[in-house]
Motif scaffolding. Sequence first.
Motif: not given
Length: 595
Positions: A389-390, A396-397, A459-460
Motif C-alpha cells: 500500500e506504500d 512483510t512489516r 502494477n497493482y
Amino acid sequence: MMDAIDALQVPKGVVEQLKSCLEQALVAVFGEAFTGTDPMLGPTSNPKFGDYQSNAPMALAKRLGKAPRAIAEELIQQLDVSEFCLPPAIAGAGFINFTLKPEYLEARLSAFQVDDRLGVEAVKKPKRTIVDFSSPNIAKEMHVGHLRSTIIGDCIARILEFQGHDVLRLNHVGDWGTQFGMLITYLREVCPEALTTADALDLGDLVAFYKKAKQRFDEDPQFQEQSRQEVVQLQSGSKETLRAWNLLCEQSRKEFQVIYNLLDICITERGESFYNSLLGSVVEDLEKAGLLVEDHGAKCVFLDGFQNREGQPLPLIIQKSDGGYNYATTDLAAIRYRIREDHAKRLIYVTDAGQANHFAQVFQVARRAEWIPEDITIEHVQFGLVQGEDGKKLKTRSGDTIRLRDLLDEAVDRARADLESRLKEEERHETEEFITHASQIVGISAVKYADLSQNRTSNYIFSYDKMLALQGNTAPYMLYAYVRVQGISRKGNIDFQNLGSEATILLREDAELTLAKHLLQLEDTLDAVSQDLLPNRLCQYLFELSQKFNQFYDRCPVLQAEEPARTSRLMLCDLTARTLKLGLSLLGIQVLERM
Ligand code: ARG
C-alpha cells in the motif's frame, strides 16, 4: 421463437454477427477491394442512440470521395440485420446506429434456459494451445510474481478450455542449472542426510541453505570448483547426484502443491530439466541455420533491434564458453519441442513484464531459425508488479519477502473475521463448517479477483481491505450478487430448474432490456479475452452484470409481479446467477449459495 435461433447461420456473439453483416454489405456496395475493411463497430456513446454504432462511413469518406451520410445510406440499403436489429438509423455526420430487437433478445435468452453454455458456442476448430504459467524455481520460495502468473495463467487456460480449445497447462519450473551444484555441494558439507532421505528439510530450510550456498560460491574458489563438478555429475546423470537433486525437487514440489491446492490449480510439471538432453541439438540447429557466431568463446546469436549501451548489436548467448547453457537456450528447446512434439498452434507464456526482452529475443531467434511456421502464434502475456500500500514492492512489516502461503492464509483469516462480525451484527448463527468454507472461498476469491480485475500490464496495489470490501469491483460484491438471486429462490420457494417448458422471457421495462442485452454479451466478451488475453475484460463484464442486475431488481418487482412478468423476471434472475457462476468459474472462483 425457435425459428429466429435456427435462422442464425453464424453462431457468434452479437457484435461479431453485426460486424460480419457490415463487412458483407461493404463488399456488396463498394466492391471486392473492400474485403476485410474494418466496419468500425462499437457500443454507442449513449444508449439513447441504440446499442451499437458503426463509424465506417466516416472513415471511408475520403477513400470513396463521398459524403459519410451518403455512404451510410447506401450501406443501409444493402444491410440485412432485420433478424436481430430494428431498422438501422443514420445519425450525426454519418454514424449507423443499431438497436437490438426485443423479440430477438427474448428468443435467444429464453433458449438459454436449457443451455448450460449460455449461448457460447464451442469453437469449430479447436486449437492445440500451451499455456506456460506459474513456473516457480526449485529450492526457492514462490513469490508474488509467481502468484500473478498462476492466477492469470489459470484463468486464460480456463477460458480457452471452455471455448473448446485443447489446452496443455505447463509448469516450466526452474529445476536445473548451476544452483543445484552449489546447493548439493553445500548440503553435502552441512546436512548430508538431506541428500539421501526424504523430508529431512522443508522449503524454508532449503531457501536458507540456498542463500548460504550462494554466499560460499561467491567467496570461495574451491567451493566454486566443487559446485561445477557437481553440475557436471548432474548433467552426466550420476546416480547419487540425481538422487539428491530429486529429493530437493520433491521437497519444493510438495510446498508448491500446497499453494496449488489452496488456489485450485491444475498444472503439469515439465521443468527445465526436461529439455536438458535437447540443448545440444538447439546449438546444432542454430549452427545449421547460419545464425551462430563465436564471441569470446561463447556461441551467440546477434539480435536484430537489440543493442547494448554502446549501440553495438546485442548477442543472445546460446552456449557459454565453459560449455554450459542458459535460461534462453532451454526456452529455445522448449519452443521447438512444443511445436514439433506437442503440435501446439498457440504458445502462451505468462510472466512478469521484466522478462519481456527475454521472450522477444528467444522468439526472434526461433523465428529466424524458421521453427515457427506461419500458422502458429507465440505470445508473451506479461504483467506488472504487485505493490504494497506504500507503492513499494510488497513486503512483510519486518521487511522480508512475503511467503505466498502466509499471504493467502491472511486473506482467509480476514475474510473470516469480516464474516464473523457480520454474523454477530445480524444475530445469525451458522455452523463452524459453513464459516470455514465461506471464509476460504471469499478469501481466496478476493485475492484472485483483485489480481484479475486489473489490466494485467499495469502494477497493482495489494490491499486486503479493498479486495475484501463488499462494495466495488471486488469478489465479495460479485459473490453477493449471486447469493442475492439464490435468496430470491429460497424466499419464493422457486425451483429455477423447473419454471415450466412454456416459460419465456418478456422484455418490457428498460431495466429488463438493459440486463438482457448485457446477458447476451458473454460470448463476445470471452471472444475478446481469448484474443488479447486480458482477463480484466471478463471481470468488468461480470461487475457490470451485477450492477445491471441490482438496478433491475430495485426497479422491477419479481416475486410480487403478475404473470407472465413474474416467470420472465425469475428467468432473468436465474440467468444472471448462472452467468455469474459460469463467468466466475472461468476466473477460477467458486460461488457460495449463502454468505
Ligand atoms: N522460472 C521462471 C521464473 O521464476 C519463469 C519461467 C517462465 N517460463 C518460461 N518458459 N521461461 O522467473
